[in-house]
Enzyme design. Structure first.
Site, short mmCIF file in Angstrom:
data_model
loop_
_atom_site.label_atom_id
_atom_site.label_comp_id
_atom_site.label_asym_id
_atom_site.label_seq_id
_atom_site.Cartn_x
_atom_site.Cartn_y
_atom_site.Cartn_z
N ASN A 15 6.36 -3.62 0.90
CA ASN A 15 7.43 -4.69 1.78
C ASN A 15 8.33 -4.63 1.08
O ASN A 15 8.97 -4.70 0.41
CB ASN A 15 6.28 -6.35 1.38
CG ASN A 15 7.85 -7.56 1.63
OD1 ASN A 15 8.28 -7.28 2.56
ND2 ASN A 15 6.68 -9.09 1.24
N HIS A 65 5.83 -9.30 9.73
CA HIS A 65 6.31 -9.61 8.38
C HIS A 65 5.17 -8.99 8.10
O HIS A 65 4.26 -8.88 7.63
CB HIS A 65 7.06 -10.56 7.81
CG HIS A 65 6.72 -10.17 6.48
ND1 HIS A 65 8.00 -8.81 6.17
CD2 HIS A 65 6.96 -10.93 4.95
CE1 HIS A 65 8.19 -9.25 4.58
NE2 HIS A 65 7.68 -10.62 4.42
N CYS A 79 11.81 -13.22 2.96
CA CYS A 79 11.17 -12.38 3.86
C CYS A 79 11.66 -13.43 5.80
O CYS A 79 11.16 -11.84 6.46
CB CYS A 79 10.46 -11.98 3.90
SG CYS A 79 10.28 -11.11 2.10
O1 UT7 Z 1 6.83 -11.51 1.32
C1 UT7 Z 1 6.89 -12.74 1.14
C2 UT7 Z 1 5.89 -13.66 0.98
N1 UT7 Z 1 5.06 -12.53 -0.15
C3 UT7 Z 1 3.23 -12.49 0.28
O2 UT7 Z 1 3.27 -12.65 1.74
C4 UT7 Z 1 2.98 -12.16 -0.98
C5 UT7 Z 1 1.20 -13.05 -1.00
N2 UT7 Z 1 0.72 -12.33 -2.17
C6 UT7 Z 1 -0.78 -11.39 -2.31
O3 UT7 Z 1 0.01 -10.59 -1.28
C7 UT7 Z 1 -1.66 -11.68 -3.04
O4 UT7 Z 1 -1.48 -12.75 -3.75
C8 UT7 Z 1 -0.87 -10.28 -4.23
C9 UT7 Z 1 -1.64 -8.99 -3.76
C10 UT7 Z 1 0.28 -10.07 -4.51
C11 UT7 Z 1 -2.17 -10.49 -4.95
O5 UT7 Z 1 -3.86 -10.60 -4.67
P1 UT7 Z 1 -4.88 -12.08 -4.99
O6 UT7 Z 1 -5.61 -11.23 -4.44
O7 UT7 Z 1 -4.43 -12.59 -4.46
O8 UT7 Z 1 -5.27 -11.11 -6.43
P2 UT7 Z 1 -4.80 -12.41 -7.48
O9 UT7 Z 1 -3.95 -12.25 -8.20
O10 UT7 Z 1 -6.03 -13.44 -7.60
O11 UT7 Z 1 -5.38 -11.33 -8.58
C12 UT7 Z 1 -6.48 -11.03 -9.22
C13 UT7 Z 1 -7.36 -9.95 -9.82
C14 UT7 Z 1 -6.52 -10.54 -11.40
O12 UT7 Z 1 -7.13 -10.65 -12.58
P3 UT7 Z 1 -8.33 -11.31 -12.79
O13 UT7 Z 1 -7.73 -12.69 -13.37
O14 UT7 Z 1 -9.74 -11.78 -11.83
O15 UT7 Z 1 -9.02 -10.87 -13.87
C15 UT7 Z 1 -5.86 -10.30 -11.68
O16 UT7 Z 1 -4.77 -9.99 -12.98
O17 UT7 Z 1 -6.71 -8.80 -10.18
C16 UT7 Z 1 -5.47 -8.89 -11.25
N3 UT7 Z 1 -4.64 -8.12 -10.88
C17 UT7 Z 1 -4.30 -6.48 -10.78
N4 UT7 Z 1 -5.24 -5.70 -10.59
C18 UT7 Z 1 -4.99 -3.91 -10.64
C19 UT7 Z 1 -3.53 -8.46 -11.07
N5 UT7 Z 1 -2.76 -7.37 -10.45
C20 UT7 Z 1 -2.81 -6.24 -10.17
C21 UT7 Z 1 -2.95 -4.72 -10.13
N6 UT7 Z 1 -3.66 -3.84 -10.00
N7 UT7 Z 1 -1.89 -3.99 -9.40
#
Ligand code: UT7
Length: 330
Positions: free
Chosen positions: A287, A257, A117
């Site tokens: 993204n 970004h 990115c």
């Molecule tokens: O551009 C390159 C660099 N990349 C980035 O900068 C991305 C950085 N990361 C992020 O933007 C975020 O971490 C994400 C958007 C990918 C995920 O958001 P988060 O707030 O960190 O969520 P999480 O991974 O902690 O997941 C929270 C919960 C989990 O469930 P439990 O374990 O709490 O029961 C996940 O399984 O949300 C669940 N989950 C979803 N639920 C509904 C994960 N993906 C989804 C989804 N829909 N699509």
């Protein structure tokens, strides 16, 4: 005022494909919902390039053609083409070569930059060296990705984030004080285990097994990447302000970004910038990896004024990250 030669952006082209993949459509594909996606990422929809044999260069070609037409530039006058991408049409030859051929930039040499990115940011800085040294006078820098080619649409953790798009800028010398002023760039390869595409390179060439195990798709440990992104993008953006004695009032726009609205908001907060000074279109495009920054510049082009101070920053796989301080030149 010094008479230093600086690389100035003198035009922007952009292109996104027509097909809109909405949160509602994703709800039918994986276990997710609009509320979760919107509150966690800020994304409502993304664009997808459809059609057999349609690679990243299809979008880049459109962006470059618009750029050349708008700036009334003869493609034969372009001397160097740098294409930042993680989704080249093929592993080789470089997409820069393919795009140059398709758009008539026949006198240019060129290459691709792979820095996830941060690729467009890295490429702007590389290109700027050729301008500042007096070597070249017209360089095209492209940021483009067809992320849908490497996204697993059965994985809800990644498929909700990414989209397809392309942008391109023209860089020319400026001796009036505008153009690229400063850059701080970083990488830390120990982050490679948190965001990567395992197979398809020389370590794990394609086999039936790599395909069956979905190893040709993006794998991301979201939470870990988020922590690194939110800290590093905010810090480097603040650092470049400090180093150049810029206060929030001096900055016209942050050009961040577009990975996650929460990362963008945290960066703006660290810089004490109000929302109206933050370029954002993540809700429309998600993204697009290397496409995000040039697509923002493309959308905001008509609002920008000569001499405007912009801070461009990014964080991505590698890890790679950095910030550029640029004075808008038109
Ligand atoms: O551009 C390159 C660099 N990349 C980035 O900068 C991305 C950085 N990361 C992020 O933007 C975020 O971490 C994400 C958007 C990918 C995920 O958001 P988060 O707030 O960190 O969520 P999480 O991974 O902690 O997941 C929270 C919960 C989990 O469930 P439990 O374990 O709490 O029961 C996940 O399984 O949300 C669940 N989950 C979803 N639920 C509904 C994960 N993906 C989804 C989804 N829909 N699509």
């Amino acid at each position: 005022m010094d008479n230093k030669i600086r690389a100035a952006i003198t035009g922007v082209g952009g292109y996104v494909p027509d097909y809109i993949l909405t949160n509602q459509e994703l709800e039918k594909m994986v276990d997710t919902n609009d509320e979760w996606i919107t509150s966690r990422t800020g994304i409502k929809e993304r664009r997808i390039l459809k059609g057999e044999g349609q690679g990243m260069s299809v979008m880049a070609e459109q962006a470059v053609n618009e750029l050349l037409a708008k700036t009334k530039t003869d493609p034969l006058d372009i001397e160097l083409v740098i294409c930042a991408t993680v989704t080249p049409d093929m592993i080789f030859p470089a997409s820069a070569n393919i795009i140059s051929d398709k758009t008539g930039m026949k006198n240019a040499w060129g290459f691709d930059v792979e820095a996830a990115c941060s690729g467009f940011l890295y490429s702007l800085n590389i290109a700027s060296q050729f301008i500042a040294s007096g070597t070249y006078k017209k360089i095209v820098v492209i940021g483009a990705d067809k992320m849908s080619a490497i996204i697993d649409y059965t994985n809800r953790e990644t498929c909700i984030i990414f989209g397809d798009g392309a942008g391109a800028v023209l860089l020319e010398p400026d001796t009036s004080g505008n153009g690229l002023q400063d850059a701080i760039l970083h990488s830390d390869g120990s982050g490679r285990q948190f965001l990567y595409q395992k197979a398809g390179g020389s370590a794990y060439p394609p086999t039936e097994e790599t395909v069956a195990k979905h190893e040709h798709y993006v794998i991301q440990e979201g939470k870990t990447v988020f922590k690194f992104a939110v800290t590093n993008m905010a810090e480097v953006s603040y650092q470049i302000m400090e180093r150049n004695n810029l206060k929030a009032d001096d900055i016209a726009y942050l050009v961040p970004h577009q990975a996650n609205k929460r990362i963008i908001d945290a960066t703006a907060q660290r810089m004490s910038l109000p929302p109206e000074k933050v370029m954002m279109n993540i809700h429309k495009y998600g993204n697009t990896t290397n496409g995000t920054i040039p697509l923002l510049l493309h959308e905001w082009e008509s609002k920008l004024k000569k001499g405007d101070n912009l801070i461009i920053s990014a964080f991505g796989g590698g890890f790679t990250w950095g910030a550029i301080y640029l004075k808008w030149a038109y």
